[in-house]
Scaffold this motif. Structure first.
Motif, PDB file in Angstrom:
ATOM      1  N   ARG A  94      -1.049   1.671  -9.028  1.00  0.00           N
ATOM      2  CA  ARG A  94      -0.417   2.573  -8.073  1.00  0.00           C
ATOM      3  C   ARG A  94      -1.071   2.447  -6.698  1.00  0.00           C
ATOM      4  O   ARG A  94      -0.387   2.418  -5.673  1.00  0.00           O
ATOM      5  N   SER A  95      -2.404   2.355  -6.686  1.00  0.00           N
ATOM      6  CA  SER A  95      -3.118   2.206  -5.430  1.00  0.00           C
ATOM      7  C   SER A  95      -2.750   0.910  -4.727  1.00  0.00           C
ATOM      8  O   SER A  95      -2.602   0.870  -3.490  1.00  0.00           O
ATOM      9  N   LEU A  96      -2.590  -0.168  -5.500  1.00  0.00           N
ATOM     10  CA  LEU A  96      -2.208  -1.457  -4.922  1.00  0.00           C
ATOM     11  C   LEU A  96      -0.800  -1.411  -4.348  1.00  0.00           C
ATOM     12  O   LEU A  96      -0.533  -1.955  -3.265  1.00  0.00           O
ATOM     13  N   ILE A  97       0.106  -0.743  -5.060  1.00  0.00           N
ATOM     14  CA  ILE A  97       1.488  -0.614  -4.574  1.00  0.00           C
ATOM     15  C   ILE A  97       1.505   0.159  -3.253  1.00  0.00           C
ATOM     16  O   ILE A  97       2.218  -0.209  -2.308  1.00  0.00           O
ATOM     17  N   CYS A  98       0.709   1.243  -3.193  1.00  0.00           N
ATOM     18  CA  CYS A  98       0.651   2.049  -1.973  1.00  0.00           C
ATOM     19  C   CYS A  98       0.112   1.230  -0.797  1.00  0.00           C
ATOM     20  O   CYS A  98       0.627   1.321   0.327  1.00  0.00           O
ATOM     21  N   ALA A  99      -0.919   0.422  -1.063  1.00  0.00           N
ATOM     22  CA  ALA A  99      -1.505  -0.395  -0.010  1.00  0.00           C
ATOM     23  C   ALA A  99      -0.492  -1.402   0.529  1.00  0.00           C
ATOM     24  O   ALA A  99      -0.363  -1.592   1.751  1.00  0.00           O
ATOM     25  N   ASN A 100       0.250  -2.051  -0.369  1.00  0.00           N
ATOM     26  CA  ASN A 100       1.266  -3.018   0.049  1.00  0.00           C
ATOM     27  C   ASN A 100       2.392  -2.345   0.816  1.00  0.00           C
ATOM     28  O   ASN A 100       2.917  -2.904   1.792  1.00  0.00           O
ATOM     29  N   ALA A 101       2.779  -1.152   0.359  1.00  0.00           N
ATOM     30  CA  ALA A 101       3.874  -0.439   1.022  1.00  0.00           C
ATOM     31  C   ALA A 101       3.497  -0.044   2.445  1.00  0.00           C
ATOM     32  O   ALA A 101       4.330  -0.123   3.365  1.00  0.00           O
ATOM     33  N   LEU A 102       2.242   0.374   2.644  1.00  0.00           N
ATOM     34  CA  LEU A 102       1.815   0.743   3.991  1.00  0.00           C
ATOM     35  C   LEU A 102       1.796  -0.461   4.929  1.00  0.00           C
ATOM     36  O   LEU A 102       1.991  -0.315   6.141  1.00  0.00           O
ATOM     37  N   GLN A 103       1.539  -1.644   4.378  1.00  0.00           N
ATOM     38  CA  GLN A 103       1.606  -2.851   5.191  1.00  0.00           C
ATOM     39  C   GLN A 103       3.027  -3.080   5.710  1.00  0.00           C
ATOM     40  O   GLN A 103       3.225  -3.592   6.813  1.00  0.00           O
ATOM     41  N   GLU A 104       4.011  -2.683   4.896  1.00  0.00           N
ATOM     42  CA  GLU A 104       5.409  -2.858   5.290  1.00  0.00           C
ATOM     43  C   GLU A 104       5.841  -1.885   6.379  1.00  0.00           C
ATOM     44  O   GLU A 104       6.902  -2.060   6.977  1.00  0.00           O
ATOM     45  N   THR A 105       5.039  -0.834   6.596  1.00  0.00           N
ATOM     46  CA  THR A 105       5.420   0.138   7.623  1.00  0.00           C
ATOM     47  C   THR A 105       4.996  -0.300   9.022  1.00  0.00           C
ATOM     48  O   THR A 105       5.381   0.344  10.002  1.00  0.00           O
ATOM     49  N   LYS A 106       4.204  -1.361   9.115  1.00  0.00           N
ATOM     50  CA  LYS A 106       3.705  -1.811  10.416  1.00  0.00           C
ATOM     51  C   LYS A 106       4.860  -2.022  11.394  1.00  0.00           C
ATOM     52  O   LYS A 106       5.808  -2.778  11.120  1.00  0.00           O
ATOM     53  N   GLY A 107       4.771  -1.360  12.524  1.00  0.00           N
ATOM     54  CA  GLY A 107       5.794  -1.482  13.554  1.00  0.00           C
ATOM     55  C   GLY A 107       7.015  -0.626  13.315  1.00  0.00           C
ATOM     56  O   GLY A 107       7.887  -0.546  14.181  1.00  0.00           O
ATOM     57  N   LYS A 108       7.101   0.004  12.147  1.00  0.00           N
ATOM     58  CA  LYS A 108       8.275   0.828  11.832  1.00  0.00           C
ATOM     59  C   LYS A 108       7.841   2.222  11.368  1.00  0.00           C
ATOM     60  O   LYS A 108       8.586   2.897  10.656  1.00  0.00           O
ATOM     61  N   GLU A 109       6.633   2.625  11.737  1.00  0.00           N
ATOM     62  CA  GLU A 109       6.108   3.901  11.255  1.00  0.00           C
ATOM     63  C   GLU A 109       7.017   5.074  11.630  1.00  0.00           C
ATOM     64  O   GLU A 109       7.275   5.954  10.804  1.00  0.00           O
ATOM     65  N   PHE A 110       7.489   5.092  12.877  1.00  0.00           N
ATOM     66  CA  PHE A 110       8.305   6.218  13.319  1.00  0.00           C
ATOM     67  C   PHE A 110       9.623   6.282  12.557  1.00  0.00           C
ATOM     68  O   PHE A 110      10.031   7.349  12.090  1.00  0.00           O
ATOM     69  N   GLU A 111      10.313   5.142  12.439  1.00  0.00           N
ATOM     70  CA  GLU A 111      11.611   5.126  11.767  1.00  0.00           C
ATOM     71  C   GLU A 111      11.490   5.527  10.298  1.00  0.00           C
ATOM     72  O   GLU A 111      12.330   6.263   9.772  1.00  0.00           O
ATOM     73  N   ILE A 112      10.441   5.040   9.638  1.00  0.00           N
ATOM     74  CA  ILE A 112      10.263   5.354   8.211  1.00  0.00           C
ATOM     75  C   ILE A 112       9.849   6.808   8.034  1.00  0.00           C
ATOM     76  O   ILE A 112      10.367   7.514   7.166  1.00  0.00           O
ATOM     77  N   ALA A 113       8.933   7.293   8.876  1.00  0.00           N
ATOM     78  CA  ALA A 113       8.424   8.656   8.728  1.00  0.00           C
ATOM     79  C   ALA A 113       9.471   9.709   9.032  1.00  0.00           C
ATOM     80  O   ALA A 113       9.408  10.825   8.496  1.00  0.00           O
ATOM     81  N   THR A 114      10.441   9.380   9.881  1.00  0.00           N
ATOM     82  CA  THR A 114      11.454  10.367  10.257  1.00  0.00           C
ATOM     83  C   THR A 114      12.762  10.196   9.520  1.00  0.00           C
ATOM     84  O   THR A 114      13.715  10.918   9.788  1.00  0.00           O
ATOM     85  N   ASP A 115      12.824   9.242   8.585  1.00  0.00           N
ATOM     86  CA  ASP A 115      14.020   9.081   7.766  1.00  0.00           C
ATOM     87  C   ASP A 115      14.043  10.182   6.705  1.00  0.00           C
ATOM     88  O   ASP A 115      13.048  10.435   6.005  1.00  0.00           O
ATOM     89  N   TYR A 116      15.190  10.814   6.549  1.00  0.00           N
ATOM     90  CA  TYR A 116      15.291  11.994   5.685  1.00  0.00           C
ATOM     91  C   TYR A 116      14.899  11.693   4.246  1.00  0.00           C
ATOM     92  O   TYR A 116      14.266  12.521   3.588  1.00  0.00           O
ATOM     93  N   ILE A 117      15.258  10.501   3.740  1.00  0.00           N
ATOM     94  CA  ILE A 117      14.989  10.152   2.346  1.00  0.00           C
ATOM     95  C   ILE A 117      13.692   9.366   2.205  1.00  0.00           C
ATOM     96  O   ILE A 117      12.811   9.714   1.404  1.00  0.00           O
ATOM     97  N   VAL A 118      13.539   8.310   2.981  1.00  0.00           N
ATOM     98  CA  VAL A 118      12.393   7.414   2.842  1.00  0.00           C
ATOM     99  C   VAL A 118      11.086   8.137   3.162  1.00  0.00           C
ATOM    100  O   VAL A 118      10.040   7.805   2.607  1.00  0.00           O
ATOM    101  N   SER A 119      11.153   9.171   4.024  1.00  0.00           N
ATOM    102  CA  SER A 119       9.931   9.900   4.375  1.00  0.00           C
ATOM    103  C   SER A 119       9.289  10.543   3.154  1.00  0.00           C
ATOM    104  O   SER A 119       8.063  10.666   3.078  1.00  0.00           O
ATOM    105  N   HIS A 120      10.106  10.955   2.171  1.00  0.00           N
ATOM    106  CA  HIS A 120       9.542  11.544   0.955  1.00  0.00           C
ATOM    107  C   HIS A 120       8.694  10.513   0.197  1.00  0.00           C
ATOM    108  O   HIS A 120       7.622  10.838  -0.332  1.00  0.00           O
TER     109      HIS A 120
END
Length: 751
Positions: A94-120
């Motif tokens: 689970r920790s590894l999945i979280c680490a990889n997922a955060l790498q995918e947010t690079k440059g898209k933090e605002f769009e992902i964090a403010t998306d109604y579904i993906v933000s959860h």
């Protein structure tokens, strides 16, 4: 179902310093969010910057277009969400999945964090990642953090990130990483603090950030984030109101960072402080700021005058409030949002500043302010946080003669605060009780109506002919009237004789109705804990005879039964237990049932009434002996007045006596007969006898001799009781609760 990847939404807002006009314009642009849609218009969405460096720059100002989240990213996070919902993911995976997922947010933090579904899903990832990846995410999203915090969905992401940081505060190795990330976030938030604190979502994130910097446990920060729901009860209590003791439960915080954050926030708020004073969300931020700084008087003497609108620094010692802002402050006290802020100011102000506020702002203005719908709460706070008798005398001079007018205006909260402060500071106690009784019940009327009229305070003062007012059967009892009576019964018994006569003269049906009401039951319990004689207390208790089982089944009445049992004699106790035993089956199904059954030892009485009586008799002996040893002279004189004298009114050391009572109950609460020697452990008995010898001060020779009959009579203990009390005495001596004088007293009683 909410759609994902809708068209981009545009909103405009200015970030940074504001004058009054720009702040009003920003507030007018707020829009309510619709529940549907992946992208939601936040209150402030300035232009997004794709800067991903670990260093931050001031966020760009101007318009901002929210970019559409690409389908691949949406699908990726959807798969992660589905994966987390399964139970087969191990912790390391689970920790590894979280680490990889955060790498995918690079440059898209605002769009992902403010998306109604993906933000959860992003919230779940931030909770499950390690501290390195969490801090890395905060570094890369630093430029966008204020905008994320002001978004409906993004605010939850921002708050989750802050709370996740708090989890790592206890780790010394991770602390430097946390502090570095937190420093960056604080700087970028402070640079845009006016916009953030005036935003309904950003305000909450900023308050959480303040709590984290202070070290307040975020799972217990309700008092700091908003006004406590129990604040009124705390104010009317006789205890001190300082929150400094809470610091013992704090986590290691960042005090220097907190001071820098507060300083930068005030610097940016300087140009528009008058607007911020009456803004709902900024007021909440200021309240939290004051509470987390409570105890730091030096900082308070700088922050509070600033929030009150004083521009000039202190000209001289003891001169914190500018004379030119006094008139504005008097008007602001009647504003809803500022009145809440002023309540907290009065709560945390250093004494010198508090006294100056009273002298310059409140004196000769209290009654007028008390009549106002918002200002009266400020007066309540002023009274509750008054710290000396002289100040209380001045307050009483203004408000004491106007109690009746305050009741008629519906300002009973001011009266309740005045009564509580008089009891707490011991100022005009007799006069306060006397005036209150005369206001509620005219002199030519029977004093029997004092307690009932306070229980139904609203109807009493709205009734056309107060002298002909009667018990309002079936009506809900008044909260404030109940609180006033609870405070009154904490006064010395000689001051409250009319109230005691009134409550003991109530009809049996009225007493039964009172204990069935949650507010009325608190009044009955307060009387049973008062300094009234045991005889008068039992007179009231007997009016419930035949209904003890019925009362016990009531959620509020169960606690009244507990109090009744405590102050009753042996025969009345047996009556209570017999009636409660008849409803044991139903009582065991209620929330309060298990406690009451255990406290009254219902099972023990049902199994063996003689054993139950013997156990109660032994407790009587133990209690009386402890009262004689540790109680005041008044307690000794009245110890035979009741089977179990309620020592909670003992002014000398009430907490100690209560703790002893609890310890004795625990020590003597076993199921075995109190006078029985069955199943005794010889080693334990030997140890107990040694303890008793040590405490009583007997030498080796006297230990070998048999106790005389006279000593046994004077002590009032049987063998088991002596062992239990000896254990408690030794513990108290070890803990330092047993004074030298009390120890000599014990030795003398056993000599």
């Amino acid at each position: 179902m909410v759609s994902v990847g809708s068209k981009a939404l545009v909103s405009r807002s200015s970030m940074g310093d504001h004058d009054h006009e720009s702040l009003k314009q920003a507030k007018s642009k707020r829009r309510k969010h619709k529940k549907g849609g992946a992208a939601h218009e936040s209150d402030s969405n300035p232009k997004h910057s794709n800067t991903n460096s670990n260093t931050f720059t001031s966020p760009p100002q101007g318009s901002r277009v929210r970019k559409q989240l690409d389908p691949e990213t949406t699908q990726y996070f959807s798969e992660i969400a589905n994966l987390f919902e399964t139970e087969g993911v191990e912790l390391e995976e689970r920790s590894l999945i979280c680490a990889n997922a955060l790498q995918e947010t690079k440059g898209k933090e605002f769009e992902i964090a403010t998306d109604y579904i993906v933000s959860h899903t992003l919230e779940t990832i931030l909770q499950g990642c390690d501290v390195d990846h969490l801090c890395d995410f905060l570094h890369s999203s630093a430029n966008d953090f204020p905008y994320i915090a002001m978004d409906r969905s993004g605010s939850h992401v921002a708050e989750t990130a802050i709370k996740s940081l708090a989890v790592h505060l206890e780790d010394d190795e991770a602390r430097p990483l946390v502090e570095e990330a937190l420093t960056i976030i604080c700087k970028v938030i402070a640079a845009n603090s006016v916009d953030v604190m005036c935003n309904c979502y950003g305000s909450h994130v900023l308050r959480t950030l303040l709590c984290l910097c202070r070290g307040v446990p975020l799972d217990k920060s309700g008092y700091y984030l908003s006004k406590s729901t129990t604040l009124l009860a705390e104010r009317l209590n006789s205890k001190e109101f300082s929150k400094k003791d809470d610091a013992t439960n704090f986590q290691p915080g960042f005090p220097n960072l907190l001071k820098v954050l507060v300083s930068d926030m005030l610097k940016h708020a300087k140009k528009c402080i008058k607007t911020l004073q009456v803004d709902q969300f900024s007021s909440l931020v200021f309240q939290t700021m004051l509470r987390v700084l409570a105890g730091d008087d030096e900082e308070m003497l700088h922050v509070i005058p600033f929030l009150l609108g004083c521009k000039d620094k202190n000209n001289a010692e003891g001169n914190f409030i500018d004379a030119k802002v006094v008139a504005d402050l008097k008007n602001l006290l009647k504003e809803s949002k500022f009145s809440h802020l002023m309540e907290v100011v009065l709560e945390v102000s250093p004494e010198a500043l508090f006294n100056e506020l009273f002298t310059k702002v409140f004196r000769n203005y209290l009654f007028e302010l008390s009549s106002h719908q918002h200002g009266n709460f400020v007066v309540q706070a002023l009274i509750s946080y008054a710290r000396n008798q002289d100040l209380m005398e001045l307050i009483w001079e203004e408000l004491g003669p106007n109690l009746e007018d305050l009741f008629k205006m519906g300002r009973s909260g001011v009266v309740a605060s005045l009564v509580a402060a008089s009891e707490r500071l011991h100022v005009n106690e007799h006069k306060c009780c006397e005036v209150l009784a005369e206001v509620v019940c005219p002199v030519d009327d029977s004093p029997k109506g004092i307690v009932p009229r306070l229980m139904f305070l609203d109807s009493c003062f709205t009734y056309d002919d107060k002298s002909n007012w009667s018990w309002q059967s079936g009506a809900r009892m008044n909260v404030m009237g109940s609180l006033i009576l609870q405070t009154v019964f904490r006064f010395r018994s000689e001051y409250i004789q009319p109230y005691i006569r009134s409550i003991t003269s109530m009809e049996a049906t009225h007493v039964l109705e009172a204990v069935g009401d949650s507010r009325g039951s608190h009044v009955i319990e307060a009387f049973l804990s008062s300094g009234a004689s045991g005889k008068l207390k039992r007179r009231l208790i007997t009016k419930l005879q035949g209904h003890f089982g019925e009362v016990a089944l009531n959620s509020s009445g169960a606690f009244t039964i507990d109090k009744c049992f405590t102050v009753s004699n042996l025969s009345l106790r047996e009556t209570i237990v017999s009636e409660v035993l008849a409803v044991r089956s139903d009582l065991s199904k209620t929330k309060q049932g298990s406690y009451l059954l255990r406290k009254l030892d219902i099972d023990g009485f049902a199994a063996n009434p003689d054993h139950w009586r013997s156990k109660q008799a032994s407790k009587e002996s133990t209690y009386k002996d402890f009262c004689s040893m540790f109680g005041s002279n008044d307690t000794k004189l009245m110890k035979n007045d009741s089977f179990l004298r309620d020592t909670s009114n003992n002014k000398s050391n009430p907490n100690t006596v209560k703790e002893m009572r609890k310890e004795i109950d625990q020590s003597l609460g076993s199921g075995a007969p109190f006078l029985s020697f069955q199943n005794k452990n010889p080693k334990k008995e030997k140890l107990k006898s040694k303890r008793n010898a040590y405490i009583s001060g007997d030498d080796d020779e006297s230990n070998r001799k048999k106790r005389s009959k006279k000593e046994k009579v004077e002590s009032g203990f049987d063998t088991a009781a002596t062992a239990a009390s000896g254990k408690i005495l030794k513990k108290r001596r070890r803990d330092g609760d047993l004074s030298e004088a009390s120890l000599k007293k014990v030795k003398a009683s056993n000599a």
